[in-house]
Design an enzyme around this catalytic site. Sequence first.
Site, PDB file in Angstrom:
ATOM      1  N   LYS A   1    -135.227  54.732  27.626  1.00 22.51           N
ATOM      2  CA  LYS A   1    -136.667  54.490  27.718  1.00 22.51           C
ATOM      3  C   LYS A   1    -137.351  55.481  28.670  1.00 22.51           C
ATOM      4  O   LYS A   1    -138.520  55.824  28.477  1.00 22.51           O
ATOM      5  CB  LYS A   1    -136.932  53.046  28.140  1.00 22.51           C
TER       6      LYS A   1
ATOM      7  N   TYR B   1    -129.870  51.824  28.326  1.00 25.27           N
ATOM      8  CA  TYR B   1    -131.173  51.394  27.818  1.00 25.27           C
ATOM      9  C   TYR B   1    -132.289  51.936  28.704  1.00 25.27           C
ATOM     10  O   TYR B   1    -133.273  52.498  28.201  1.00 25.27           O
ATOM     11  CB  TYR B   1    -131.253  49.865  27.753  1.00 25.27           C
TER      12      TYR B   1
ATOM     13  N   ARG C   1    -133.450  43.778   5.379  1.00 28.19           N
ATOM     14  CA  ARG C   1    -134.366  43.553   6.504  1.00 28.19           C
ATOM     15  C   ARG C   1    -135.810  43.690   6.054  1.00 28.19           C
ATOM     16  O   ARG C   1    -136.681  42.940   6.506  1.00 28.19           O
ATOM     17  CB  ARG C   1    -134.076  44.533   7.636  1.00 28.19           C
TER      18      ARG C   1
ATOM     19  N   ASN D   1    -141.747  52.314  16.956  1.00 28.29           N
ATOM     20  CA  ASN D   1    -141.489  50.984  17.480  1.00 28.29           C
ATOM     21  C   ASN D   1    -140.001  50.620  17.500  1.00 28.29           C
ATOM     22  O   ASN D   1    -139.568  49.834  18.337  1.00 28.29           O
ATOM     23  CB  ASN D   1    -142.244  49.955  16.632  1.00 28.29           C
TER      24      ASN D   1
ATOM     25  N   VAL E   1    -140.880  40.508  25.853  1.00 36.50           N
ATOM     26  CA  VAL E   1    -141.417  39.474  24.977  1.00 36.50           C
ATOM     27  C   VAL E   1    -140.308  38.821  24.158  1.00 36.50           C
ATOM     28  O   VAL E   1    -139.262  39.428  23.899  1.00 36.50           O
ATOM     29  CB  VAL E   1    -142.498  40.047  24.041  1.00 36.50           C
TER      30      VAL E   1
ATOM     31  N   ASP F   1    -131.325  53.984   8.301  1.00 40.08           N
ATOM     32  CA  ASP F   1    -130.758  53.642   9.602  1.00 40.08           C
ATOM     33  C   ASP F   1    -131.063  54.767  10.595  1.00 40.08           C
ATOM     34  O   ASP F   1    -130.552  55.881  10.456  1.00 40.08           O
ATOM     35  CB  ASP F   1    -129.254  53.448   9.461  1.00 40.08           C
TER      36      ASP F   1
ATOM     37  N   THR G   1    -138.837  38.405  21.329  1.00 42.84           N
ATOM     38  CA  THR G   1    -138.431  38.843  19.998  1.00 42.84           C
ATOM     39  C   THR G   1    -136.917  38.686  19.880  1.00 42.84           C
ATOM     40  O   THR G   1    -136.249  38.251  20.829  1.00 42.84           O
ATOM     41  CB  THR G   1    -138.798  40.313  19.771  1.00 42.84           C
TER      42      THR G   1
END
Length: 244
Positions: free
Chosen positions: A145, A141, A37, A81, A172, A55, A174
């Site tokens: 957050k 999720y 990556r 991020n 966005v 990881d 991505t």
Amino acid sequence: MARIFITGSAGGLGLNAARALMQQGHEVVLHARDESRLANAGAVRDQALGTAVGDLADLTETEGVAEQAEQFGPFDAVIHNAGVYSGNDIFAVNIVAPYLLTALMARPQRIVYISSGMHRSGTPHLQGIDWTNAAMRPAAYSDSKLYVTALAAAVAERWPGVESNAVDPGWVPTRMGGRSAPDDLELGHLTQVWLATRESADDHVSGGYWFHQQRREPHPAVKDKAFQAELLDALERHTGFALR
């Protein structure tokens, strides 16, 4: 010139932030889950001050990431991020890893945690939570957050000398957001870049939840001191590390 570490910076918003910061003349340390990556970062990798690989779904590897990154420190800012939207690793990557890196690394001047508008659908209940398996939480999720937004607020309270903030980058297009995401990709990284490098040193900004450089009101639990303490206690028990 600032020195900045960005997790999950081999692609998407993390890579865009790294590129923008380098263009401004800052030094950036990149992070990716594995070397393959990291290779995708291309020219940005070549221009980076350094890299860290590991990881973040794994506690031991996350400790290794902290050790690798610290070789290039101290940092003026850290941008947490890295994140995932689905799968069993949601809690491990979205909240446990940012907490553990915060606990292990030397305090930077500024910390930015990536949140989401979906945190408002999260529930501030930690009873029975399995940090290693999000499969049993239908809104995992959103919960993750909410937790990381509360973590940003808790760090701001406990470390008054550090500017700690959470950012909603928008939905966005991505790899995680999907091609049909409606928000502007170019705006998705600007707030975290701004918070990490603001020149107004006399204007201490901390404990905020931000969207496109505008402060917004988060879920009420984010500012709940009792919930913050419960969250930090749970993460300390799980990781074995406390915020210093």
